[in-house]
Design a protein around this motif. Structure first.
Motif, PDB file in Angstrom:
ATOM      1  N   LYS A   1      88.435  36.752  49.049  1.00  0.00           N
ATOM      2  CA  LYS A   1      87.647  35.554  49.327  1.00  0.00           C
ATOM      3  C   LYS A   1      86.351  35.544  48.519  1.00  0.00           C
ATOM      4  N   LYS A   2      85.715  36.699  48.391  1.00  0.00           N
ATOM      5  CA  LYS A   2      84.481  36.776  47.621  1.00  0.00           C
ATOM      6  C   LYS A   2      84.730  36.425  46.153  1.00  0.00           C
ATOM      7  N   ALA A   3      85.794  37.010  45.582  1.00  0.00           N
ATOM      8  CA  ALA A   3      86.118  36.737  44.172  1.00  0.00           C
ATOM      9  C   ALA A   3      86.454  35.264  43.970  1.00  0.00           C
ATOM     10  N   MET A   4      87.261  34.700  44.873  1.00  0.00           N
ATOM     11  CA  MET A   4      87.672  33.307  44.721  1.00  0.00           C
ATOM     12  C   MET A   4      86.504  32.351  44.907  1.00  0.00           C
ATOM     13  N   SER A   5      85.544  32.732  45.736  1.00  0.00           N
ATOM     14  CA  SER A   5      84.391  31.860  45.943  1.00  0.00           C
ATOM     15  C   SER A   5      83.527  31.751  44.694  1.00  0.00           C
ATOM     16  N   LEU A   6      83.632  32.732  43.800  1.00  0.00           N
ATOM     17  CA  LEU A   6      82.832  32.747  42.576  1.00  0.00           C
ATOM     18  C   LEU A   6      83.596  32.209  41.364  1.00  0.00           C
ATOM     19  N   LEU A   7      84.880  31.910  41.550  1.00  0.00           N
ATOM     20  CA  LEU A   7      85.713  31.491  40.414  1.00  0.00           C
ATOM     21  C   LEU A   7      85.893  29.977  40.393  1.00  0.00           C
ATOM     22  N   PRO A   8      85.430  29.303  39.325  1.00  0.00           N
ATOM     23  CA  PRO A   8      85.659  27.852  39.210  1.00  0.00           C
ATOM     24  C   PRO A   8      87.145  27.532  39.191  1.00  0.00           C
ATOM     25  N   ILE A   9      87.484  26.391  39.712  1.00  0.00           N
ATOM     26  CA  ILE A   9      88.885  25.999  39.846  1.00  0.00           C
ATOM     27  C   ILE A   9      89.622  26.012  38.515  1.00  0.00           C
ATOM     28  N   GLU A  10      88.923  25.646  37.422  1.00  0.00           N
ATOM     29  CA  GLU A  10      89.585  25.562  36.114  1.00  0.00           C
ATOM     30  C   GLU A  10      89.932  26.932  35.546  1.00  0.00           C
ATOM     31  N   ASN A  11      89.377  27.995  36.108  1.00  0.00           N
ATOM     32  CA  ASN A  11      89.657  29.339  35.612  1.00  0.00           C
ATOM     33  C   ASN A  11      90.813  30.020  36.329  1.00  0.00           C
ATOM     34  N   ILE A  12      91.464  29.318  37.240  1.00  0.00           N
ATOM     35  CA  ILE A  12      92.620  29.896  37.927  1.00  0.00           C
ATOM     36  C   ILE A  12      93.816  29.856  36.999  1.00  0.00           C
ATOM     37  N   TRP A  13      94.503  30.956  36.885  1.00  0.00           N
ATOM     38  CA  TRP A  13      95.725  31.041  36.090  1.00  0.00           C
ATOM     39  C   TRP A  13      96.751  30.041  36.648  1.00  0.00           C
ATOM     40  N   GLY A  14      97.206  29.127  35.807  1.00  0.00           N
ATOM     41  CA  GLY A  14      98.209  28.159  36.233  1.00  0.00           C
ATOM     42  C   GLY A  14      97.654  26.799  36.612  1.00  0.00           C
ATOM     43  N   ILE A  15      96.317  26.670  36.641  1.00  0.00           N
ATOM     44  CA  ILE A  15      95.707  25.368  36.946  1.00  0.00           C
ATOM     45  C   ILE A  15      95.248  24.736  35.640  1.00  0.00           C
ATOM     46  N   GLY A  16      95.907  23.671  35.238  1.00  0.00           N
ATOM     47  CA  GLY A  16      95.598  23.023  33.971  1.00  0.00           C
ATOM     48  C   GLY A  16      94.478  22.004  34.087  1.00  0.00           C
ATOM     49  N   ARG A  17      94.152  21.383  32.949  1.00  0.00           N
ATOM     50  CA  ARG A  17      93.033  20.442  32.880  1.00  0.00           C
ATOM     51  C   ARG A  17      93.238  19.238  33.791  1.00  0.00           C
ATOM     52  N   LYS A  18      94.440  18.682  33.775  1.00  0.00           N
ATOM     53  CA  LYS A  18      94.701  17.482  34.569  1.00  0.00           C
ATOM     54  C   LYS A  18      94.574  17.770  36.054  1.00  0.00           C
ATOM     55  N   LEU A  19      95.152  18.888  36.486  1.00  0.00           N
ATOM     56  CA  LEU A  19      95.073  19.233  37.903  1.00  0.00           C
ATOM     57  C   LEU A  19      93.638  19.584  38.303  1.00  0.00           C
ATOM     58  N   THR A  20      92.902  20.189  37.383  1.00  0.00           N
ATOM     59  CA  THR A  20      91.493  20.499  37.653  1.00  0.00           C
ATOM     60  C   THR A  20      90.715  19.221  37.960  1.00  0.00           C
ATOM     61  N   ILE A  21      90.940  18.195  37.153  1.00  0.00           N
ATOM     62  CA  ILE A  21      90.250  16.910  37.367  1.00  0.00           C
ATOM     63  C   ILE A  21      90.612  16.338  38.744  1.00  0.00           C
ATOM     64  N   ARG A  22      91.893  16.402  39.054  1.00  0.00           N
ATOM     65  CA  ARG A  22      92.350  15.838  40.330  1.00  0.00           C
ATOM     66  C   ARG A  22      91.746  16.597  41.513  1.00  0.00           C
ATOM     67  N   LEU A  23      91.728  17.917  41.415  1.00  0.00           N
ATOM     68  CA  LEU A  23      91.183  18.723  42.507  1.00  0.00           C
ATOM     69  C   LEU A  23      89.677  18.515  42.663  1.00  0.00           C
ATOM     70  N   ARG A  24      88.968  18.389  41.541  1.00  0.00           N
ATOM     71  CA  ARG A  24      87.523  18.150  41.619  1.00  0.00           C
ATOM     72  C   ARG A  24      87.224  16.785  42.239  1.00  0.00           C
ATOM     73  N   GLN A  25      88.100  15.831  41.995  1.00  0.00           N
ATOM     74  CA  GLN A  25      87.926  14.522  42.628  1.00  0.00           C
ATOM     75  C   GLN A  25      88.057  14.620  44.152  1.00  0.00           C
ATOM     76  N   LEU A  26      88.784  15.631  44.609  1.00  0.00           N
ATOM     77  CA  LEU A  26      88.944  15.868  46.040  1.00  0.00           C
ATOM     78  C   LEU A  26      87.860  16.786  46.592  1.00  0.00           C
ATOM     79  N   GLY A  27      86.907  17.180  45.726  1.00  0.00           N
ATOM     80  CA  GLY A  27      85.826  18.045  46.165  1.00  0.00           C
ATOM     81  C   GLY A  27      86.144  19.521  46.097  1.00  0.00           C
ATOM     82  N   ILE A  28      87.266  19.866  45.445  1.00  0.00           N
ATOM     83  CA  ILE A  28      87.677  21.262  45.322  1.00  0.00           C
ATOM     84  C   ILE A  28      87.108  21.816  44.020  1.00  0.00           C
ATOM     85  N   LYS A  29      86.136  22.720  44.110  1.00  0.00           N
ATOM     86  CA  LYS A  29      85.457  23.235  42.930  1.00  0.00           C
ATOM     87  C   LYS A  29      85.712  24.714  42.672  1.00  0.00           C
TER      88      LYS A  29
END
Length: 303
Positions: free
Chosen positions: A169-197
């Motif tokens: 949980k500590k590591a994930m709290s410090l990792l921006p959504i776009e840096n997750i392995w398997g999360i691409g640019r388009k999905l990053t935009i969609r998730l950020r629109q939902l407030g997921i950072k």
């Protein structure tokens, strides 16, 4: 536990292996036509150089700051990659070569995990002079996150272990959504629109919402962040009828030279696997596809 081994600034490290005088100095590796940056040392990053930067834009900076620039030598990099992977095979029986500069192994050891990670790091350095970062966790995705932090924070000394829910949980709290392995640019935009950072916010999304907005690949990533192994562990080819090396790029590629170099690396990976199983090749296919999640451009796939 899954161990992710990631070579640090791999192309630069390959050059430094034969030029130890360049350690701790700014170094960049350029594409074959010296058009843009493919790899750069930490010292070069601190001077503001980024991957993909055209050489002509920082040519004067390179002169004034004594930045050493190399033309890409992919024959050397493939050879050094083979040496790193051979060292891993001397350590573990289950080696999954993910790309030219990173791999997964299973931590079949009675050693404490941090000690085991340091052993791997020191063994690779001893055999190849290539520095690596090691991440250890319950799933591939979490081990990727662990190696991400092992590479970026000196306090880890190149080895990070995520072996508790609290650490995850500590590591994930410090990792921006776009840096997750398997999360691409388009999905990053969609998730950020939902407030997921952050990765933690993503991992804590309710499963009903995950089913609504993600495909099966995205759901696997979500499950992996929550400690469930969903991404299969691929053993190296042993007598298979076909061998494939395919990867998704972290960002859209517009540089044809960069694309050619990537294809040559994947071809080398396939060739190495073929030789290892003492096989023969009768057909070779190269396939390319555009990002299917882009809504503003048509999807294309060519073979």
């Amino acid at each position: 536990m899954i161990v992710h081994i990631d070579c640090n600034s791999f192309f630069v490290s390959c050059e430094r292996a034969f030029r130890p005088d360049l350690r701790h100095k700014p170094v960049v590796v350029l594409s074959n036509n010296d058009g843009c940056v493919c790899s750069m040392s930490t010292e070069a990053k601190l001077l503001g150089i980024k991957r993909g930067d055209p050489y002509f834009k920082f040519k004067e900076l390179a002169r004034t700051q004594n930045i050493t620039c190399f033309s890409g030598n992919h024959k050397l990099y493939n050879d050094m990659s083979s040496r790193v992977m051979d060292t891993l095979r001397s350590i573990a029986t289950n080696v999954e070569v993910y790309s030219v500069d990173d791999a997964f192994i299973k931590a079949d050891t009675s050693m404490p995990l941090v000690e085991y990670g340091n052993f791997i790091k020191k063994k690779i350095w001893q055999d190849t002079c290539i520095p690596v970062s090691v991440g250890i966790a319950e799933t591939k995705t979490l081990s990727k996150i662990a190696s991400h932090f092992a590479k970026r924070y000196k306090a880890y000394n190149g080895v990070a272990v995520i072996d508790t829910t609290e650490k995850a949980k500590k590591a994930m709290s410090l990792l921006p959504i776009e840096n997750i392995w398997g999360i691409g640019r388009k999905l990053t935009i969609r998730l950020r629109q939902l407030g997921i950072k952050t990765a933690l916010q993503f991992a804590e999304m309710p499963q009903t919402m995950i089913h609504q907005i993600l495909n099966i690949t995205g759901e696997r990533t979500w499950r992996e962040l929550n400690g469930e192994r969903c991404i299969p562990y691929e053993r190296e080819a042993t007598g298979r009828q076909s061998i494939t090396a395919s990867r998704s790029f972290a960002k859209d590629i517009y540089d044809i030279e960069y694309l050619r170099e990537a294809i040559s690396v994947f071809a080398a990976i396939v060739s190495r696997r073929l030789r290892r199983q003492h096989g023969k090749c009768t057909e070779l296919y190269v396939f390319l596809e555009t990002n299917r999640f882009h809504n503003d451009t048509p999807y294309m796939c060519k073979t």
